[in-house]
Design an enzyme around this catalytic site. Structure first.
Site, mmCIF file in Angstrom:
data_model
loop_
_atom_site.group_PDB
_atom_site.id
_atom_site.type_symbol
_atom_site.label_atom_id
_atom_site.label_comp_id
_atom_site.label_asym_id
_atom_site.label_seq_id
_atom_site.Cartn_x
_atom_site.Cartn_y
_atom_site.Cartn_z
ATOM 1 N N PHE A 1 -48.377 34.720 -82.232
ATOM 2 C CA PHE A 1 -48.981 36.265 -81.549
ATOM 3 C C PHE A 1 -48.984 35.114 -80.155
ATOM 4 O O PHE A 1 -49.083 34.463 -79.799
ATOM 5 C CB PHE A 1 -50.234 36.458 -81.271
ATOM 6 C CG PHE A 1 -51.060 36.705 -82.445
ATOM 7 C CD1 PHE A 1 -50.177 36.984 -84.042
ATOM 8 C CD2 PHE A 1 -52.338 36.098 -83.070
ATOM 9 C CE1 PHE A 1 -50.723 37.550 -85.008
ATOM 10 C CE2 PHE A 1 -52.797 36.363 -84.521
ATOM 11 C CZ PHE A 1 -51.864 37.069 -85.009
ATOM 12 N N GLY B 1 -49.741 28.580 -81.108
ATOM 13 C CA GLY B 1 -48.103 29.362 -82.029
ATOM 14 C C GLY B 1 -47.254 28.576 -82.537
ATOM 15 O O GLY B 1 -46.591 28.444 -83.276
ATOM 16 N N TYR C 1 -51.612 31.125 -81.850
ATOM 17 C CA TYR C 1 -52.047 31.989 -80.598
ATOM 18 C C TYR C 1 -51.464 31.037 -79.425
ATOM 19 O O TYR C 1 -51.740 30.188 -79.549
ATOM 20 C CB TYR C 1 -52.922 32.849 -80.542
ATOM 21 C CG TYR C 1 -53.250 33.714 -79.451
ATOM 22 C CD1 TYR C 1 -52.283 34.366 -78.505
ATOM 23 C CD2 TYR C 1 -54.339 33.483 -78.730
ATOM 24 C CE1 TYR C 1 -52.900 34.934 -77.241
ATOM 25 C CE2 TYR C 1 -54.693 34.423 -77.791
ATOM 26 C CZ TYR C 1 -53.812 34.926 -76.979
ATOM 27 O OH TYR C 1 -54.509 35.117 -76.107
ATOM 28 N N CYS C 2 -50.326 31.748 -78.865
ATOM 29 C CA CYS C 2 -50.028 31.153 -77.742
ATOM 30 C C CYS C 2 -49.336 29.119 -77.884
ATOM 31 O O CYS C 2 -48.778 29.235 -78.912
ATOM 32 C CB CYS C 2 -51.132 30.902 -76.396
ATOM 33 S SG CYS C 2 -50.978 30.486 -74.879
ATOM 34 N N LEU C 3 -49.694 28.846 -77.007
ATOM 35 C CA LEU C 3 -49.706 27.346 -77.291
ATOM 36 C C LEU C 3 -49.704 26.968 -79.074
ATOM 37 O O LEU C 3 -48.706 26.234 -80.099
ATOM 38 C CB LEU C 3 -49.852 26.592 -76.768
ATOM 39 C CG LEU C 3 -49.391 25.125 -76.761
ATOM 40 C CD1 LEU C 3 -48.076 25.015 -77.080
ATOM 41 C CD2 LEU C 3 -50.430 24.009 -75.608
#
Length: 618
Positions: free
Chosen positions: A377, A353, A349-351
């Site tokens: 994500f 990811g 998720y985010c960083l």
């Protein structure tokens, strides 16, 4: 004699070089006045001067919320000089100003004739809800509203489209102008806001007294380092992060949580989730009805989650690659030992990811085949169109932040939150001031807003490497980013990819996330969900007005640009979570009895109950 020698040398230098003959230049003896200064390492005072510069930069950065005055000045001069030498643009702006004044005068005249019920001459942008209340349609407040919106539109025209201005500078100047205008909005002043005036009359001024008490309470809590009012109703491990599980591994950077199964049979391939370390992991395990972890376990998946430790000044030299090695790779080792013989579905998720994609590319480069799939994500891999966050990315800006972080050892959570709030100042700053301090109404705290207030810090070295290597130089998309001292390429990833983005994401714009298509040489299932960076990802089934678009692009398919892609995919109602769960199930084996908690024989004994100790560290 000397003149002849000089003439011979000049003629020799003017002759073209003969094949195979390399001429050696005649060294010049510098005069004492032109001799270079000694290298800095020979100057005993050089470290002192650098320390002075760093101290000054850090002090200014604290006063400017981390913004570089030099970067702002450079952008302003670029815009101002080009605007001054663009008479055509100036003429256009003058004509627009005159037309807007005529429109405003006509609106005022219609309002006088129709007793303040004239149709507006300009409407707010769809995302602007400052003037939604019907009281803004009554004169004289309607005149103030219309005048402000016309002024805002004119300044947008003035700060954009100036020939010759660098795109980054144009964006920064437009952003700065918008901040000034947002601060001067008539909605922010009690005597020009009809909603506040009406509430003041109705309550006899009690709303202003309550608002003053709210402001004093917020200031006191901020000074003492306490969470916002209402956040205490969502204790970690009590109201949020309550999915049952065990901590099965711990090192200096992470705790690994293995969640207990909620069904009698589970898919054999485990799911490892890598959240970003700029947030606490429990955004994916909020209250039970909003928990992605609980949803996945109910679908028959064995779920593991990384919980990052909140770094302190002693962690200033922790690198980005340390997060890969001690975070993703250490967690993969543990999961592979606890659920042996099965590939792993990894999700970031985010960083988290972005880090997971780097780790996956490095694994593919090194012949490591432990991944079954990769899910990302709101995670960017190409940062050329990274949205308004690029306002805070530039050589001057990063150098400024580096001085600030070196002085502290970390980037403080409040300093980082300030930048995000500026990106959405209407929603996160000014609307809150009007609601809490002018109307005296506290907005009820939710699990998501309570999580948002539970921020973390970032190590100085890691954050500098992240900003320079990814945002500034875009090394990952160009195949230059190092993992384990060797570059990685996203094109090496061969496992199927599921990439989720959201329509109103100001942190990872969906068109930027979409760039995984030309980067990854594999099948990519892309989903575009409604909502923003957080609320669009935390979107459990049953949420009203949720929708998404989804499509799988095979590795052999031709590329579709994002605008073509969105035009060809119809909108599906509901959450995207079931689509992801079905995608995982298609790439998993038949259900079997769940694995044991931990693997003591392999060195992964149960260390405690979820949510663990690291998430509780302030």
């Amino acid at each position: 004699m000397l003149d002849a020698e000089v003439r011979d040398r000049a003629e020799t230098a003017a002759e073209p070089p003969r094949p195979g003959l390399r001429l050696r230049p005649i060294p010049e003896v510098p005069s004492p006045a032109s001799r270079p200064d000694p290298p800095e390492d020979e100057d005993d005072l050089a470290p002192v001067r650098r320390a002075i510069d760093q101290s000054v930069h850090a002090s200014v950065a604290r006063m400017t919320a981390g913004l570089s005055p030099a970067a702002l000045a450079e952008a302003w001069f670029d815009w101002a000089i080009h605007a001054a030498f663009s008479p055509g643009k100036q003429a256009t702006l003058v004509m627009k100003l005159l037309r807007k004044q005529v429109r405003l005068a006509q609106f005022a005249a219609r309002s006088a004739v129709l007793q303040g019920h004239a149709a507006p001459c300009i409407d707010p942008l769809p995302q602007d809800h400052r003037f939604d209340d019907p009281a803004w349609q009554v004169w004289p407040f309607s005149l103030a509203c219309q005048s402000f919106l016309l002024t805002q539109q004119w300044w947008h025209n003035a700060t954009t489209g100036v020939p010759g201005v660098c795109r980054a500078h144009e964006t920064m100047v437009a952003f700065a102008a918008r901040q000034v205008l947002d601060a001067a909005s008539p909605s922010n002043l009690p005597w020009t806001n009809p909603v506040v005036l009406g509430e003041t009359v109705r309550t006899g001024g009690a709303n202003l007294v309550t608002g003053l008490l709210n402001a004093a309470e917020d200031a006191l809590r901020a000074a003492e380092g306490l969470k916002p009012v209402g956040a205490d109703a969502f204790p970690v491990g009590g109201a949020v992060a309550v999915s049952p599980g065990k901590v099965v591994f711990r090192n200096r950077l992470i705790e690994l949580i293995q969640y207990a199964p909620t069904v009698t049979a589970v898919r054999p391939e485990p799911v490892l989730i890598v959240p970003a370390w700029i947030m606490k992991f429990y955004i994916l395990d909020l209250s039970p009805e909003n928990s992605l972890v609980r949803y996945l376990t109910a679908q028959g998946h064995t779920v593991f989650m990384i919980s990052w430790r909140n770094p302190g000044p002693e962690d200033r030299d922790v690198s980005f690659d340390d997060y890969r090695r001690l975070g993703v790779m250490a967690a993969l080792e543990a999961v592979a030992a606890i659920v042996p013989g099965h590939p792993i579905h990894a999700a970031g998720y985010c960083l988290g990811g972005t880090l997971l994609a780097i780790a996956a590319a490095a694994m593919s480069r090194d012949g490591d085949a432990r991944l079954a799939s990769l899910s990302l994500f709101a995670a960017q891999l190409d940062f050329t169109e990274a949205g308004e966050l690029t306002l805070f990315i530039g050589e001057s800006q990063i150098s400024f932040l580096e001085s600030l972080m070196r002085s502290q050892g970390t980037l403080d959570a409040r300093q980082m939150a300030g930048a995000f709030q500026l990106l959405r100042s209407n929603d996160l700053i000014w609307s809150r001031i009007v609601r809490d301090y002018l109307l005296g109404r506290r907005q009820p705290m939710t699990d998501l807003t309570a999580w948002n207030a539970d921020a973390t810090r970032l190590p100085a070295r890691m954050h500098a490497e992240y900003l320079r290597g990814l945002f500034l130089d875009n090394d990952l998309a160009e195949g230059c980013f190092l993992a384990g001292d060797r570059p990685v390429s996203i094109s090496d990833i061969r496992v199927p990819v599921f990439a989720a983005a959201t329509e109103r994401d100001h942190v990872a714009p969906w068109r930027s996330v979409f760039k995984i298509h030309p980067l990854a040489d594999t099948d990519v299932t892309f989903v575009l969900a409604s909502g923003g960076h957080n609320a669009g990802i935390v979107a459990p089934p049953g949420r009203k007005q949720a929708h998404h678009r989804i499509r799988t692009t095979r590795a052999t398919d031709r590329y579709r640009d994002p605008d073509t892609w969105i035009g060809q995919k119809p909108q599906c109602e509901g959450s995207w979570w079931p689509a992801w769960a079905a995608w995982l199930a298609e790439r998993s084996g038949p259900p079997a009895p769940p694995p044991a908690m931990g693997a003591p024989a392999s060195g992964y004994a149960v260390l405690g109950d979820a949510p663990g100790a690291y998430v509780l560290e302030a």
